[in-house]
Design a protein around this motif. Structure first.
Motif, PDB file in Angstrom:
ATOM      1  N   ALA A   7       0.720  -1.249   0.237  1.00  0.00           N
ATOM      2  CA  ALA A   7      -0.140  -0.289  -0.205  1.00  0.00           C
ATOM      3  C   ALA A   7       0.799   1.165   0.260  1.00  0.00           C
ATOM      4  O   ALA A   7       1.693   1.485   1.077  1.00  0.00           O
ATOM      5  CB  ALA A   7      -0.746   0.056   1.178  1.00  0.00           C
ATOM      6  N   GLN A   8       0.864   2.547  -1.053  1.00  0.00           N
ATOM      7  CA  GLN A   8       1.439   3.385  -1.380  1.00  0.00           C
ATOM      8  C   GLN A   8       0.374   4.365  -1.504  1.00  0.00           C
ATOM      9  O   GLN A   8      -0.320   4.249  -1.579  1.00  0.00           O
ATOM     10  CB  GLN A   8       2.634   3.133  -2.347  1.00  0.00           C
ATOM     11  N   VAL A   9       1.852   6.024  -1.066  1.00  0.00           N
ATOM     12  CA  VAL A   9       0.593   6.681  -1.719  1.00  0.00           C
ATOM     13  C   VAL A   9       1.848   7.931  -1.949  1.00  0.00           C
ATOM     14  O   VAL A   9       2.871   7.820  -2.144  1.00  0.00           O
ATOM     15  CB  VAL A   9       0.699   7.054  -0.295  1.00  0.00           C
ATOM     16  N   LYS A  10       0.662   8.630  -3.062  1.00  0.00           N
ATOM     17  CA  LYS A  10       2.095   9.635  -4.410  1.00  0.00           C
ATOM     18  C   LYS A  10       2.010  10.296  -2.819  1.00  0.00           C
ATOM     19  O   LYS A  10       1.178  11.493  -2.093  1.00  0.00           O
ATOM     20  CB  LYS A  10       1.190  10.135  -5.045  1.00  0.00           C
ATOM     21  N   VAL A  11       3.602  10.865  -3.147  1.00  0.00           N
ATOM     22  CA  VAL A  11       3.515  12.457  -1.967  1.00  0.00           C
ATOM     23  C   VAL A  11       2.638  13.708  -2.723  1.00  0.00           C
ATOM     24  O   VAL A  11       2.700  14.861  -1.677  1.00  0.00           O
ATOM     25  CB  VAL A  11       4.587  13.053  -1.906  1.00  0.00           C
ATOM     26  N   ALA A  12       2.051  13.878  -3.725  1.00  0.00           N
ATOM     27  CA  ALA A  12       1.270  14.749  -4.213  1.00  0.00           C
ATOM     28  C   ALA A  12      -0.224  15.120  -3.119  1.00  0.00           C
ATOM     29  O   ALA A  12      -0.880  15.876  -3.022  1.00  0.00           O
ATOM     30  CB  ALA A  12       0.769  14.522  -5.618  1.00  0.00           C
ATOM     31  N   LEU A  16      -0.593  17.353   4.253  1.00  0.00           N
ATOM     32  CA  LEU A  16      -0.016  16.580   5.751  1.00  0.00           C
ATOM     33  C   LEU A  16       1.732  16.645   5.232  1.00  0.00           C
ATOM     34  O   LEU A  16       2.387  16.188   6.224  1.00  0.00           O
ATOM     35  CB  LEU A  16      -0.419  14.921   5.432  1.00  0.00           C
ATOM     36  N   VAL A  17       2.275  17.257   3.734  1.00  0.00           N
ATOM     37  CA  VAL A  17       3.173  17.315   3.588  1.00  0.00           C
ATOM     38  C   VAL A  17       3.382  18.809   3.049  1.00  0.00           C
ATOM     39  O   VAL A  17       2.423  18.732   2.099  1.00  0.00           O
ATOM     40  CB  VAL A  17       4.162  16.314   2.803  1.00  0.00           C
ATOM     41  N   ASP A  18       4.893  19.452   3.455  1.00  0.00           N
ATOM     42  CA  ASP A  18       5.189  20.805   3.209  1.00  0.00           C
ATOM     43  C   ASP A  18       6.701  20.685   2.225  1.00  0.00           C
ATOM     44  O   ASP A  18       6.471  19.966   2.005  1.00  0.00           O
ATOM     45  CB  ASP A  18       5.638  21.774   3.593  1.00  0.00           C
ATOM     46  N   LEU A  19       5.625  20.669   0.550  1.00  0.00           N
ATOM     47  CA  LEU A  19       6.658  20.806  -0.820  1.00  0.00           C
ATOM     48  C   LEU A  19       7.428  22.220  -0.809  1.00  0.00           C
ATOM     49  O   LEU A  19       8.500  22.221  -1.960  1.00  0.00           O
ATOM     50  CB  LEU A  19       6.048  20.442  -1.562  1.00  0.00           C
ATOM     51  N   ASP A  20       7.078  23.281  -0.054  1.00  0.00           N
ATOM     52  CA  ASP A  20       8.048  24.466  -0.402  1.00  0.00           C
ATOM     53  C   ASP A  20       8.922  24.525  -0.341  1.00  0.00           C
ATOM     54  O   ASP A  20       9.892  26.182  -0.932  1.00  0.00           O
ATOM     55  CB  ASP A  20       7.295  25.580   0.087  1.00  0.00           C
ATOM     56  N   GLY A  21      10.176  24.067   0.195  1.00  0.00           N
ATOM     57  CA  GLY A  21      10.926  23.885   0.716  1.00  0.00           C
ATOM     58  C   GLY A  21      11.591  22.915  -0.135  1.00  0.00           C
ATOM     59  O   GLY A  21      11.359  22.167  -1.294  1.00  0.00           O
ATOM     60  N   GLU A  22      13.720  22.954  -0.174  1.00  0.00           N
ATOM     61  CA  GLU A  22      14.356  22.233  -0.418  1.00  0.00           C
ATOM     62  C   GLU A  22      14.170  20.669  -0.631  1.00  0.00           C
ATOM     63  O   GLU A  22      13.605  19.713  -1.673  1.00  0.00           O
ATOM     64  CB  GLU A  22      15.447  22.364  -0.436  1.00  0.00           C
TER      65      GLU A  22
END
Length: 553
Positions: A433-438, A445-451
């Motif tokens: 069972a996997q999930v896309k980071v998107a 649940l996840v912040d993608l603004d940083g490096e």
């Protein structure tokens, strides 16, 4: 509040160092008690390398063995704060300081307030906050808090930086000890830190210990500089632990990069340029850096520009035992912002103090170990390591080689221990069972603004997330048909695991990262040992084992 004090009494835990202070003995004595006495209290928490013990049981055992000594009021206060604040000791110190300054008790219990008031009356509020902060730094209890410079490093910088600065700025001020110890008495002191509790502590400490309030602001100094346009005569910085997630992608056009945009792997040089950007004309910048910052290929361009422009004045090689996060030596770089184009350095002074006593004084010799012309530094490597430029005294080579070899052996042993033990498993087991980071990002649940992606909730562990982003499968997804690698975090997939399991994986990934860091340090030390060995063998002050000493005949 008494109910809170009573309810936490049995839950208070202490370290081996705390037990040593409680009994008035050394930590070695506590280790001997654990080995020799079967009835010594078993650990109640912590880790195998840093166990925690029940304070109540330890006190009872000490009394039964007639090993106990009467606790001082300061020790009782410390243990009370440990019980009330557990892993948030910095918050407890800030509450103590605020209580002494403003009369606000925050989360302090009645027992703590009584002890604080009594101790402050016995000595002074400033002496109490200074003593508690020193105890905090020595105890190494900084989990989840701002970094803090060690007392040893503070003494070194106070001696090696200009003492007449009328304004001082520290962009990563932590508990404030470094900010308070440098510059002239009465200097204006300003700073920034990511931890609100650290900022509260520094503000209160400045009033209680210095008599004037320091202007310290909350925020990530690199990503969100709260001091645009501000400059000081002396800027000091003991940066947080190096990381690639320092905000490069967000700061590509930032005007602070006067030399060059720092590469992803050169977070330390980002801090260096940030500190320099806040240095007034004629002022001094003092930044503590890892030894590898002096020679890493990724930082060569910035080092070359620093030298070419005549901004770097001194490089100090400092001994091991000064850094808070590790036991390796560090460097101190001093920069000076010129008053005009003709006011630049013509040479760089190299000081090799790596053999100095970290607890001793910091009186400099009359002359540096080397004063190197700028043109001589601008080679293919632009290596700013003082030992490389200082002509070695042949008589000191044997001792230096023995010392370096000893460090190498110790670091090699640490390296073996740093690599985590991992059990065998089946390929892909438990990862169906996997999930896309998107999807995680869209759900907040996840912040993608940083490096690097960061967890924005308690449902995702950051180290688990970034560990699996570097998996072979996700790397393949980020590599084009032409072989070009381009990170695409949104398209990456990670396993769906419970938070507790995520944290176990996250801890393993952190251990692997630490192993890589130590391996790099080992490589640098190995090069130093090889250079000393060649110097000793070719000069005759070292010889192979088993070779007869001819005595010069």
């Amino acid at each position: 509040m008494e109910s809170r004090d009573a309810s936490t009494l049995s839950d208070r835990h202490v370290t081996a160092a705390d037990i040593a202070r409680l009994a008035g003995v050394t930590r070695a004595a506590v280790s001997n008690w654990r080995r020799r006495h079967d009835d010594f209290p078993s650990p109640a928490g912590g880790t195998s390398s840093s166990p925690l013990f029940s304070l109540e049981k330890v006190r009872a055992w000490l009394e039964s063995q007639n090993k106990g000594t009467e606790e001082s009021a300061e020790v009782r206060l410390w243990h009370t704060l440990r019980g009330d604040y557990s892993t948030h000791m910095l918050r407890g110190l800030a509450d103590v300081a605020d209580h002494l300054w403003r009369g606000e008790r925050g989360g302090l219990g009645d027992t703590a307030v009584g002890l604080v008031d009594a101790l402050a009356e016995e000595s002074s509020p400033g002496a109490l906050t200074r003593a508690l902060t020193t105890r905090f730094l020595n105890a190494g209890e900084r989990s989840g808090t701002a970094s803090g410079s060690t007392a040893r490093l503070v003494r070194a910088l106070a001696s090696l930086t200009r003492p007449d600065a009328r304004s001082v700025f520290d962009p990563a001020c932590g508990t404030g000890s470094l900010l308070f110890s440098v510059g002239a008495p009465g200097a204006r002191r300003t700073g920034q830190d990511t931890d609100p509790d650290a900022v509260r502590l520094v503000r209160a400490r400045s009033v209680l210990e210095l008599g004037t309030e320091a202007d310290v602001r909350v925020g990530d100094a690199l990503r969100a500089d709260r001091w645009p346009g501000h400059r000081a005569e002396l800027v000091v910085c003991d940066p947080p632990a190096a990381t690639t997630d320092w905000g490069r992608e967000e700061l590509l056009m930032d005007p602070r990069w006067e030399l060059a945009l720092p590469p992803k792997a050169e977070g330390e040089l980002a801090w260096l340029q940030h500190a320099y950007a806040h240095t007034a004309p004629g002022g001094q910048t003092a930044v503590v850096l890892s030894t590898s910052c002096a020679y890493r290929r990724t930082g060569r361009r910035i080092r070359a520009d620093l030298v070419r422009r005549g901004l770097l004045t001194d490089v100090f090689a400092l001994p091991a035992g000064l850094a808070a996060a590790h036991s390796q030596p560090v460097h101190l770089w001093l920069l000076r912002r010129p008053l005009d184009e003709g006011d630049t350095a013509r040479t760089v002074r190299m000081w090799d103090l790596s053999g100095a006593d970290p607890d001793g004084g910091w009186e400099l010799p009359a002359e540096p170990d080397a004063e190197v012309a700028l043109i001589d530094l601008l080679d293919d490597d632009v290596d700013l390591t003082p030992a490389r430029h200082a002509a070695p005294d042949p008589g000191e080579v044997p001792a230096a080689f023995a010392s370096t070899r000893g460090e190498l052996v110790a670091l090699a042993a640490e390296l073996v221990k740093a690599l985590p033990e991992l059990a065998a498993g089946a390929p892909g087991a438990g990862f169906a069972a996997q999930v896309k980071v998107a999807e995680l990002a869209d759900a907040g649940l996840v912040d993608l603004d940083g490096e690097l992606p960061r967890s924005a909730s308690g449902q995702v562990d950051t180290d688990f997330l970034n560990g699996f982003l570097a998996s072979a499968a996700n790397t393949r997804r980020s590599t084009s048909a032409s072989g070009t690698f381009r990170t695409d975090a949104r398209a990456a997939r990670i396993p769906k695991l419970e938070v507790a399991e995520q944290r176990r994986y996250g801890a393993a990934f952190r251990a692997v990262t630490d192993f890589e860091r130590r391996a790099r340090e080992l490589s640098a030390l190995a090069s130093q040992a090889a250079e000393l060995a060649r110097e000793g063998l070719t000069s005759g002050v070292l010889r192979p084992e088993g070779t007869e000493d001819s005595g010069g005949e």
